[in-house]
Motif scaffolding. Structure first.
Motif, mmCIF file in Angstrom:
data_model
loop_
_atom_site.group_PDB
_atom_site.id
_atom_site.type_symbol
_atom_site.label_atom_id
_atom_site.label_comp_id
_atom_site.label_asym_id
_atom_site.label_seq_id
_atom_site.Cartn_x
_atom_site.Cartn_y
_atom_site.Cartn_z
ATOM 1 N N VAL A 139 0.846 -1.187 0.000
ATOM 2 C CA VAL A 139 0.000 0.000 0.000
ATOM 3 C C VAL A 139 0.884 1.239 0.000
ATOM 4 N N THR A 140 0.599 2.180 -0.891
ATOM 5 C CA THR A 140 1.303 3.456 -0.917
ATOM 6 C C THR A 140 0.302 4.588 -0.742
ATOM 7 N N LEU A 141 0.729 5.645 -0.057
ATOM 8 C CA LEU A 141 -0.097 6.821 0.205
ATOM 9 C C LEU A 141 0.530 8.022 -0.493
ATOM 10 N N GLU A 142 -0.267 8.694 -1.329
ATOM 11 C CA GLU A 142 0.222 9.841 -2.085
ATOM 12 C C GLU A 142 -0.679 11.040 -1.805
ATOM 13 N N ARG A 143 -0.081 12.132 -1.368
ATOM 14 C CA ARG A 143 -0.845 13.341 -1.055
ATOM 15 C C ARG A 143 -1.417 13.943 -2.333
ATOM 16 N N THR A 144 -2.690 14.325 -2.288
ATOM 17 C CA THR A 144 -3.358 14.982 -3.404
ATOM 18 C C THR A 144 -3.983 16.283 -2.917
ATOM 19 N N LEU A 145 -4.599 17.027 -3.831
ATOM 20 C CA LEU A 145 -5.219 18.304 -3.469
ATOM 21 C C LEU A 145 -6.412 18.111 -2.542
ATOM 22 N N THR A 146 -7.080 16.980 -2.650
ATOM 23 C CA THR A 146 -8.283 16.743 -1.843
ATOM 24 C C THR A 146 -8.079 15.729 -0.738
ATOM 25 N N GLY A 147 -6.889 15.199 -0.587
ATOM 26 C CA GLY A 147 -6.673 14.212 0.460
ATOM 27 C C GLY A 147 -5.492 13.303 0.148
ATOM 28 N N THR A 148 -5.754 12.003 0.067
ATOM 29 C CA THR A 148 -4.714 11.001 -0.154
ATOM 30 C C THR A 148 -5.193 9.974 -1.164
ATOM 31 N N ARG A 149 -4.317 9.667 -2.128
ATOM 32 C CA ARG A 149 -4.608 8.557 -3.035
ATOM 33 C C ARG A 149 -3.913 7.314 -2.502
ATOM 34 N N VAL A 150 -4.726 6.299 -2.195
ATOM 35 C CA VAL A 150 -4.216 5.031 -1.674
ATOM 36 C C VAL A 150 -4.130 4.047 -2.828
ATOM 37 N N THR A 151 -2.929 3.592 -3.140
ATOM 38 C CA THR A 151 -2.701 2.638 -4.231
ATOM 39 C C THR A 151 -2.277 1.304 -3.630
ATOM 40 N N TYR A 152 -2.804 0.222 -4.166
ATOM 41 C CA TYR A 152 -2.504 -1.096 -3.601
ATOM 42 C C TYR A 152 -2.244 -2.109 -4.707
ATOM 43 N N ARG A 153 -1.425 -3.065 -4.387
ATOM 44 C CA ARG A 153 -1.194 -4.252 -5.224
ATOM 45 C C ARG A 153 -1.138 -5.447 -4.282
ATOM 46 N N TYR A 154 -1.771 -6.555 -4.685
ATOM 47 C CA TYR A 154 -1.778 -7.713 -3.796
ATOM 48 C C TYR A 154 -1.629 -9.003 -4.590
ATOM 49 N N GLY A 155 -1.116 -9.992 -3.908
ATOM 50 C CA GLY A 155 -1.069 -11.359 -4.417
ATOM 51 C C GLY A 155 -1.542 -12.279 -3.312
ATOM 52 N N ALA A 156 -2.420 -13.203 -3.642
ATOM 53 C CA ALA A 156 -2.993 -14.071 -2.617
ATOM 54 C C ALA A 156 -3.217 -15.455 -3.195
ATOM 55 N N SER A 157 -3.416 -16.415 -2.310
ATOM 56 C CA SER A 157 -3.727 -17.778 -2.728
ATOM 57 C C SER A 157 -4.677 -18.388 -1.721
ATOM 58 N N VAL A 158 -5.545 -19.262 -2.212
ATOM 59 C CA VAL A 158 -6.489 -19.969 -1.352
ATOM 60 C C VAL A 158 -6.444 -21.437 -1.701
ATOM 61 N N GLY A 159 -6.696 -22.287 -0.709
ATOM 62 C CA GLY A 159 -6.701 -23.729 -0.925
ATOM 63 C C GLY A 159 -7.824 -24.380 -0.156
ATOM 64 N N GLY A 160 -8.032 -25.658 -0.411
ATOM 65 C CA GLY A 160 -9.095 -26.383 0.277
ATOM 66 C C GLY A 160 -10.434 -26.220 -0.413
ATOM 67 N N LYS A 161 -11.508 -26.426 0.343
ATOM 68 C CA LYS A 161 -12.851 -26.398 -0.230
ATOM 69 C C LYS A 161 -13.190 -25.045 -0.840
ATOM 70 N N VAL A 162 -12.705 -23.957 -0.221
ATOM 71 C CA VAL A 162 -13.064 -22.636 -0.711
ATOM 72 C C VAL A 162 -12.521 -22.398 -2.113
ATOM 73 N N ALA A 163 -11.437 -23.100 -2.501
ATOM 74 C CA ALA A 163 -10.869 -22.922 -3.835
ATOM 75 C C ALA A 163 -11.728 -23.546 -4.917
ATOM 76 N N ALA A 164 -12.697 -24.398 -4.527
ATOM 77 C CA ALA A 164 -13.518 -25.094 -5.515
ATOM 78 C C ALA A 164 -14.679 -24.259 -6.036
ATOM 79 N N VAL A 165 -14.856 -23.035 -5.544
ATOM 80 C CA VAL A 165 -16.001 -22.241 -5.989
ATOM 81 C C VAL A 165 -15.773 -21.650 -7.360
ATOM 82 N N GLY A 166 -14.560 -21.709 -7.906
ATOM 83 C CA GLY A 166 -14.322 -21.201 -9.246
ATOM 84 C C GLY A 166 -13.527 -19.909 -9.227
ATOM 85 N N GLY A 167 -12.633 -19.782 -10.237
ATOM 86 C CA GLY A 167 -11.752 -18.633 -10.287
ATOM 87 C C GLY A 167 -12.471 -17.311 -10.416
ATOM 88 N N ARG A 168 -13.494 -17.243 -11.275
ATOM 89 C CA ARG A 168 -14.165 -15.967 -11.479
ATOM 90 C C ARG A 168 -14.910 -15.519 -10.227
#
Length: 371
Positions: A297-326
């Protein structure tokens, strides 16, 4: 009827074709009195950009001897052809490195419909069998065997070389057409990229985005490092305890489609660069499976406040992974959206109005077709 002989309502007769003989001493046997034959050819086009294969025309000729019921013969041919198109171009059993089945729903296991299956040109050559009383040889779903080979050979001819294993998905074909992609650029100075989830972790999810928050970077930073505020921001968080320096243990209830479970999660903040950037990592387990992820997460000052930018990578396994990628992708976007809506509200902004989606909207979200 002759005198003394009753009229029969049922009669059983036995007949054995001459070619069918008893097994030899070596246990060799001819399993059929006669054999049908198939001859297929086709024309295909391949999209140079996506690698998608389109069947322009498909011709299949069958010699089933004398046709006793032409309508049934055509049904067998069409059914076998539809199955074979799926085998050749769409249907794939996919497994993860840890042996998990990855295509357990129709969101990931593609089945051809009437839109993807062209109507083949069906031809017949009747050469009656000399060893059957009616000259019939029989016909089955023979195209299940001939069509995949025919389409694979057509694609190989179009590409000028061998093809990978079936099904010939666009991803496989595109890999043969295009050169390998260049490596991902390294992160800019001072920015730590979110690491990709480990192969053993389960189904991978990645994403990035940004949101405008009506508060200064210092105010947003204070919210993110306050345990009570962080607990209020995390969707489904019922408890958050400080267990170390910027390390927490949380009780979280998360629902994804038909799967809902309680997770015991370990959350930590690292790479602190106040009030500009931080890295948030977490992992959790429950009876439904496990999950882990890292986000920068990065915080960048703007004229009206802060722009919060994020990038993430995650993985799931087990039964919850069977619900489908989409569906998992849609659920992750929804959870991140809830996080930022709460962050905007707690930073002094106006929270999004309560939404009461219609039944159709909820169904589309359940299927992963709508955010």
């Amino acid at each position: 009827m002759p005198d003394g002989q009753e009229a029969a309502l049922r009669e059983t007769a036995f007949w054995t074709p001459e070619p069918l003989k008893a097994p030899t001493d070596a246990d060799h046997i001819n399993s059929s009195a006669c054999y049908g034959f198939i001859f297929d050819f086709c024309g295909v086009e391949i999209d140079r950009t996506t690698g998608a294969v389109r069947i322009d025309r498909y011709v299949t000729m069958h010699d089933a001897g004398r046709l006793l019921n032409p309508l049934l013969v055509e049904g067998q041919i069409l059914g076998g052809f539809a199955h074979a198109v799926g085998t050749a171009l769409y249907e794939e059993y996919a497994y993860g490195d840890d042996g998990r089945f990855l295509s357990g729903t129709f969101a990931d296991y593609l089945v051809p419909t009437a839109c993807e299956v062209p109507v083949p040109v069906i031809l017949h050559r009747e050469s009656p069998s000399p060893v059957t009383p009616l000259g019939a040889k029989g016909v089955g779903e023979g195209n299940c065997m001939s069509t995949p080979a025919c389409l694979a050979n057509a694609v190989a001819d179009a590409l000028g070389g061998p093809v990978p294993s079936l099904p010939l998905t666009p991803a496989k074909i595109a890999a043969l057409i295009h050169p390998p992609e260049p490596p991902r650029p390294t992160a800019a100075a001072g920015v730590t990229a979110a690491p990709a989830p480990s192969a053993s972790g389960g189904r991978g999810l990645t994403g990035e985005g940004s949101r405008e928050v009506p508060a200064t970077p210092e105010q947003v930073w204070a919210i993110l490092l306050d345990p009570k505020e962080l607990a209020a921001l995390l969707p489904g968080c019922e408890a958050l305890d400080l267990v170390g320096a910027n390390a927490y243990r949380a009780e979280v209830v998360v629902g994804i489609g038909p799967v809902r479970g309680r997770y015991t999660a370990e959350v930590a903040l690292s790479n602190l660069d106040p009030p500009n950037a931080l890295t948030l990592t977490g992992s959790g387990t429950s009876a439904l499976g496990s999950g882990s992820g890292t986000g920068h997460v990065t915080l960048e000052r703007t004229l009206t406040g802060t722009r919060v930018t994020y990038r993430y990578g995650a993985s799931v396994g087990g039964k919850v992974a069977a619900v489908g990628g989409r569906m998992l992708d849609s659920a992750s976007r929804l959870l991140i959206g809830q996080f930022f809506e709460k962050l905007v509200a707690r930073a002094g902004g106006t929270a999004a109005p309560a939404e009461h989606p219609s039944l159709l909207t909820r169904l589309l979200r359940f299927l992963g077709l709508k955010q």
